[in-house]
Structures are given as C-alpha cells and as structure tokens.
Design a protein around this motif. Structure first.
Motif, PDB file in Angstrom:
ATOM      1  N   LEU A  19       0.817  -1.210   0.000  1.00  0.00           N
ATOM      2  CA  LEU A  19       0.000   0.000   0.000  1.00  0.00           C
ATOM      3  C   LEU A  19       0.858   1.270   0.000  1.00  0.00           C
ATOM      4  O   LEU A  19       0.517   2.258  -0.663  1.00  0.00           O
ATOM      5  CB  LEU A  19      -0.919   0.009   1.228  1.00  0.00           C
ATOM      6  N   LEU A  20       1.975   1.223   0.736  1.00  0.00           N
ATOM      7  CA  LEU A  20       2.836   2.404   0.853  1.00  0.00           C
ATOM      8  C   LEU A  20       3.880   2.482  -0.256  1.00  0.00           C
ATOM      9  O   LEU A  20       4.658   3.433  -0.291  1.00  0.00           O
ATOM     10  CB  LEU A  20       3.532   2.398   2.215  1.00  0.00           C
ATOM     11  N   LYS A  21       3.908   1.465  -1.136  1.00  0.00           N
ATOM     12  CA  LYS A  21       4.844   1.428  -2.263  1.00  0.00           C
ATOM     13  C   LYS A  21       6.291   1.595  -1.787  1.00  0.00           C
ATOM     14  O   LYS A  21       7.010   2.522  -2.157  1.00  0.00           O
ATOM     15  CB  LYS A  21       4.487   2.482  -3.308  1.00  0.00           C
ATOM     16  N   VAL A  22       6.690   0.661  -0.945  1.00  0.00           N
ATOM     17  CA  VAL A  22       8.018   0.677  -0.348  1.00  0.00           C
ATOM     18  C   VAL A  22       8.935  -0.266  -1.123  1.00  0.00           C
ATOM     19  O   VAL A  22       8.539  -1.391  -1.446  1.00  0.00           O
ATOM     20  CB  VAL A  22       7.932   0.243   1.133  1.00  0.00           C
ATOM     21  N   PRO A  23      10.168   0.145  -1.428  1.00  0.00           N
ATOM     22  CA  PRO A  23      11.108  -0.732  -2.149  1.00  0.00           C
ATOM     23  C   PRO A  23      11.689  -1.794  -1.215  1.00  0.00           C
ATOM     24  O   PRO A  23      12.848  -1.734  -0.794  1.00  0.00           O
ATOM     25  CB  PRO A  23      12.186   0.244  -2.634  1.00  0.00           C
ATOM     26  N   GLN A  24      10.874  -2.788  -0.910  1.00  0.00           N
ATOM     27  CA  GLN A  24      11.249  -3.836   0.034  1.00  0.00           C
ATOM     28  C   GLN A  24      11.256  -5.179  -0.684  1.00  0.00           C
ATOM     29  O   GLN A  24      10.293  -5.538  -1.353  1.00  0.00           O
ATOM     30  CB  GLN A  24      10.261  -3.859   1.205  1.00  0.00           C
ATOM     31  N   VAL A  25      12.350  -5.907  -0.547  1.00  0.00           N
ATOM     32  CA  VAL A  25      12.489  -7.215  -1.174  1.00  0.00           C
ATOM     33  C   VAL A  25      12.306  -8.276  -0.094  1.00  0.00           C
ATOM     34  O   VAL A  25      13.158  -8.438   0.779  1.00  0.00           O
ATOM     35  CB  VAL A  25      13.866  -7.373  -1.849  1.00  0.00           C
ATOM     36  N   PHE A  26      11.180  -8.964  -0.123  1.00  0.00           N
ATOM     37  CA  PHE A  26      10.917 -10.035   0.832  1.00  0.00           C
ATOM     38  C   PHE A  26      11.536 -11.322   0.297  1.00  0.00           C
ATOM     39  O   PHE A  26      11.170 -11.789  -0.784  1.00  0.00           O
ATOM     40  CB  PHE A  26       9.421 -10.233   1.031  1.00  0.00           C
ATOM     41  N   VAL A  27      12.481 -11.886   1.039  1.00  0.00           N
ATOM     42  CA  VAL A  27      13.127 -13.128   0.631  1.00  0.00           C
ATOM     43  C   VAL A  27      12.684 -14.232   1.574  1.00  0.00           C
ATOM     44  O   VAL A  27      12.974 -14.190   2.769  1.00  0.00           O
ATOM     45  CB  VAL A  27      14.662 -13.009   0.652  1.00  0.00           C
ATOM     46  N   CYS A  28      11.968 -15.206   1.028  1.00  0.00           N
ATOM     47  CA  CYS A  28      11.521 -16.351   1.816  1.00  0.00           C
ATOM     48  C   CYS A  28      12.445 -17.526   1.527  1.00  0.00           C
ATOM     49  O   CYS A  28      12.432 -18.089   0.431  1.00  0.00           O
ATOM     50  CB  CYS A  28      10.080 -16.717   1.472  1.00  0.00           C
ATOM     51  N   GLU A  29      13.280 -17.874   2.502  1.00  0.00           N
ATOM     52  CA  GLU A  29      14.184 -19.006   2.354  1.00  0.00           C
ATOM     53  C   GLU A  29      13.427 -20.277   2.741  1.00  0.00           C
ATOM     54  O   GLU A  29      13.208 -20.556   3.922  1.00  0.00           O
ATOM     55  CB  GLU A  29      15.414 -18.809   3.245  1.00  0.00           C
ATOM     56  N   ASN A  30      13.028 -21.031   1.760  1.00  0.00           N
ATOM     57  CA  ASN A  30      12.200 -22.215   1.973  1.00  0.00           C
ATOM     58  C   ASN A  30      13.076 -23.467   1.966  1.00  0.00           C
ATOM     59  O   ASN A  30      13.514 -23.933   0.927  1.00  0.00           O
ATOM     60  CB  ASN A  30      11.133 -22.306   0.876  1.00  0.00           C
ATOM     61  N   ASN A  31      13.321 -24.021   3.174  1.00  0.00           N
ATOM     62  CA  ASN A  31      14.163 -25.219   3.252  1.00  0.00           C
ATOM     63  C   ASN A  31      13.356 -26.471   3.617  1.00  0.00           C
ATOM     64  O   ASN A  31      13.933 -27.473   4.043  1.00  0.00           O
ATOM     65  CB  ASN A  31      15.329 -25.009   4.221  1.00  0.00           C
ATOM     66  N   PHE A  32      12.032 -26.389   3.501  1.00  0.00           N
ATOM     67  CA  PHE A  32      11.131 -27.539   3.632  1.00  0.00           C
ATOM     68  C   PHE A  32      10.823 -27.967   5.064  1.00  0.00           C
ATOM     69  O   PHE A  32       9.932 -28.795   5.276  1.00  0.00           O
ATOM     70  CB  PHE A  32      11.632 -28.770   2.860  1.00  0.00           C
ATOM     71  N   TYR A  33      11.545 -27.418   6.038  1.00  0.00           N
ATOM     72  CA  TYR A  33      11.329 -27.842   7.423  1.00  0.00           C
ATOM     73  C   TYR A  33      11.266 -26.616   8.342  1.00  0.00           C
ATOM     74  O   TYR A  33      12.091 -25.710   8.242  1.00  0.00           O
ATOM     75  CB  TYR A  33      12.457 -28.761   7.916  1.00  0.00           C
ATOM     76  N   SER A  34      10.304 -26.624   9.257  1.00  0.00           N
ATOM     77  CA  SER A  34      10.257 -25.636  10.326  1.00  0.00           C
ATOM     78  C   SER A  34      10.730 -26.341  11.592  1.00  0.00           C
ATOM     79  O   SER A  34       9.976 -27.130  12.182  1.00  0.00           O
ATOM     80  CB  SER A  34       8.840 -25.097  10.498  1.00  0.00           C
TER      81      SER A  34
END
Length: 395
Positions: free
Chosen positions: A103-118
């Motif tokens: 909504l605020l148009k922020v230059p933010q890069v969300f990186v989701c590191e998906n390693n298959f296990y929590s």
C-alpha cells in the motif's frame, strides 16, 4: 546491493550479516561476549545491528520495521531486503507487513528461504496452499529461485532488486534451498538418505570437489577462522559497570506548550503538536487518520491537507503500523503511531516489548528508536470490556 541499502534478518542471521558487512571477526567477538563484538557482546547470536543491518529473534517482527526503513531509504533510491524462513509464514505480522509495504509502495524485497522444514516439522504438515501465492495475493511481483542453479539464482535476484529499486515497490523472492545441519544441536529427525542427497548436491560440496584451488581456499579459511578464536578468546568483555544499572539515555523533555493565546481541548492540543511534528519531518501513522475523517478522536484532522505525505492512514494492523513507525525512527526520523483505542495495543506487544524497548541497549547503544505510540486509554464513556480498559501496567 549498494551503499545505503538495508537488510533485516532473523534469528538465523550470521550468513546474511557476513555477506552484507564482511565483518566475520566482529561476529565471532559478539558470539564470545567480547566488548569488540558487533553489539559489544550484548546482542549475541540473534541480535545484531550495524548501520544497514538489523536482526532480531522473534519471527517476522522485523518485516514491518523493514517497511518503515524502506519508506525512508526510498528517498535515496535504496532498498531494504527482508529475510524470513518459510516457517514465519505462520505469523500474522508477516501479512500485515506485506499489505502495508504494498500500500505504501516501499522498495522492500521479501526473501523467503524455503528449506522444507520448520525446526523438525516437515512443511507438508505446517504450511497450507502455495507459498508464492501468499505474496502474489498482495500484488507483489514474485520471483522463484533456488540455491542449486547458481547462474539463474544471481540473475533472478538481480532482477528482483532492480525492480524494487526502479519502481519503488515491494517484490518477493521465494528461494528454495535445504538445511544440511540440525536446526539446533541434535534435534534432527529427517531421513538420513535425504540429508545425504542434498549434502552431496550442495553447491559448496560440488564446487570444492571439482576445483582444487577452491578446496585449498576453503581449507585456508578454516585455518584463519580457527586461529582467530585464540585472539578473540583473549579479548576483554564489556565492564560490568557499563552494562548494569540505568540503561536508558535520560533526557528531560520540556512539556509541550501551545502557541501563546492557544485555547482548546486536550485533543486540539494533541492535534497542534502532531502538526508541528509533521512540519519537522515526522511520520504519523494510524488507522483512519487521513482527512477528511482525521481519526476517531480527530487528533490529525486537518493536518493531512497540509502534510499529505506525513499522515499515513493504514488498515487495521496495530503490530504492523507500530513496527513501521519503529523502522522509520531507527532510520533516523521520528515515527509516531496512533492506536485507535488503547485496548488494542495488545496486538503490538511484541513490537514494543521485544523490539522498541530493547533496540537501544540490545544493540550496544548503537541504535536509537525515538518512536511515540499515542492512544486513548480508560473508561468513563462506558465502551465496554475491550474499549475502556486501563492497560498502562503492562507497559
């Protein structure tokens, strides 16, 4: 990434910190509790701070903080890269941050590191639906990458950051990877053959095996790190008298005094104060505070007409908006958050207790977070059990 860009990381922050700063010796000093550490030995493993980098333990807590920092750095065409693991997709504040960033148009890069296990639980038992679709639901351009195809990985990351920087809008990178070691000490119940397969196919394994020069370099790095431990262990810790006692910087602030001849109700004085703060570059953020409504109690009414960029009206998201105000303050300005009714500050407790109240000291007094959280508190009007409480004791 370039000078002026920021990273917000999580409790698995060491690789991100070294990559962004190169300060591996300062990290070792920190882990050993030494005064030369990144945060003077106070933050330890999970809580690192250096201009351009911040990490904290609670999952997802720094995502809205990154949004607040991003609102600042976009003025210089910089970006914020915010790392999370796929396990963090279970936290509600994650979605508040995605929504506010878009909504605020922020230059933010969300990186989701998906390693298959929590930790020890397989993703199939913890995560419903599609992970990329979580980000797409908020209109974020979403990039897919993995850590086994290195040329494609670098190209994809470059495109994602360039898009965020050039368009001043958030993007997401869903990064498929695999954790080779146990989550913590010996809590690893995964299939041994599965782990062996990924270890054999890990880039560091096959690059070093196929390149004698790199294998030699890795060996030299190991020796260099091991030898540094002897140096680090001999360093002093922070003196106790500089750690205990009154840890807050104490400043006596003059009480706000309206202009001469000003007469009016308390809320009108609050309104005048917020106007003066907006003139000085503060960001006032809260639910329904933009004109013409001006907030439930009219604390900002009229101010948005003269300072439209300073008055940021948000959807219902107390944790998110308080985090944005905190990030804005950490980045060097003043963030003021309004919570419509004080009862709902409970939604923002994690931001206040595990974030704002600790930043200055936890990071070795390197960071300042002069955020103001404003809310009406208490009864008389009889608004009931969730709109008329007095929760000051919790704060």
């Amino acid at each position: 990434m370039t000078d002026g860009d920021w990273i917000t990381s999580d409790h698995r922050c060491h690789g991100h910190y070294i990559a962004h700063t190169g300060d591996w010796t300062g990290l070792i000093d920190e882990l050993l509790g030494k005064a030369d550490g990144v945060c003077k030995g106070i933050g330890s493993s999970q809580h690192l701070y250096r201009q351009g980098f911040i990490s904290n333990g609670p999952q997802g807590a720094l995502l809205p903080v990154g949004t607040g920092i991003g609102r600042m750095v976009r003025e210089t065409e910089n970006v914020v890269v915010s790392f999370v693991g796929e396990g963090t997709l279970g936290e509600g504040v994650t979605y508040e941050a995605l929504n506010l960033s878009a909504l605020l148009k922020v230059p933010q890069v969300f990186v989701c590191e998906n390693n298959f296990y929590s930790q020890s639980t397989a993703q199939t038992r913890n995560t419903a639906g599609s992970i990329p679709d979580r980000f797409r639901a908020f209109g974020l351009k979403t990039f897919l990458a993995n850590t086994w195809d290195l040329p494609s990985l670098m190209q994809t990351v470059g495109e994602a950051i360039a898009h965020a920087r050039g368009n001043s809008e958030p993007v997401a990178i869903v990064m498929t990877t695999y954790r080779l070691n146990a989550h913590s000490k010996g809590d690893d119940d995964r299939d041994a053959e599965e782990v062996a397969f990924f270890r054999q196919n890990d880039p560091i394994s096959w690059i070093s095996e196929g390149n004698n020069h790199l294998a030699q370099r890795f060996s030299e790095i190991d020796e260099e790190v091991e030898s540094y431990f002897d140096t680090a262990l001999s360093k002093p810790e922070l003196p106790l008298d500089s750690y205990v006692g009154d840890q807050m910087p104490r400043r006596t602030s003059a009480r706000y005094t309206p202009a001469a001849g000003f007469e009016g109700r308390v809320i009108e004085r609050v309104n005048a104060f917020l106007r003066e703060e907006a003139e000085r570059g503060a960001m006032i953020i809260g639910e329904d505070i933009a004109d013409p409504y001006g907030g439930a109690f009219k604390a900002t009414k009229g101010n948005g007409q003269d300072f439209p960029d300073a008055i940021v009206s948000t959807p219902i998201s107390e944790a998110g908006l308080v985090g944005v105000a905190a990030g804005y303050s950490l980045a060097g300005r003043r963030g003021i958050a309004e919570i419509m009714f004080g009862d709902f500050v409970t939604y923002a407790f994690d931001q206040i207790v595990n974030g704002i109240s600790k930043y200055h000291h936890m990071y070795g007094k390197q960071a300042s977070c002069p955020v103001t959280i404003r809310m009406p508190m208490g009864g008389k009007r009889g608004y009931g059990a969730t709109h008329s409480q007095s929760l000051e004791k919790f704060l």
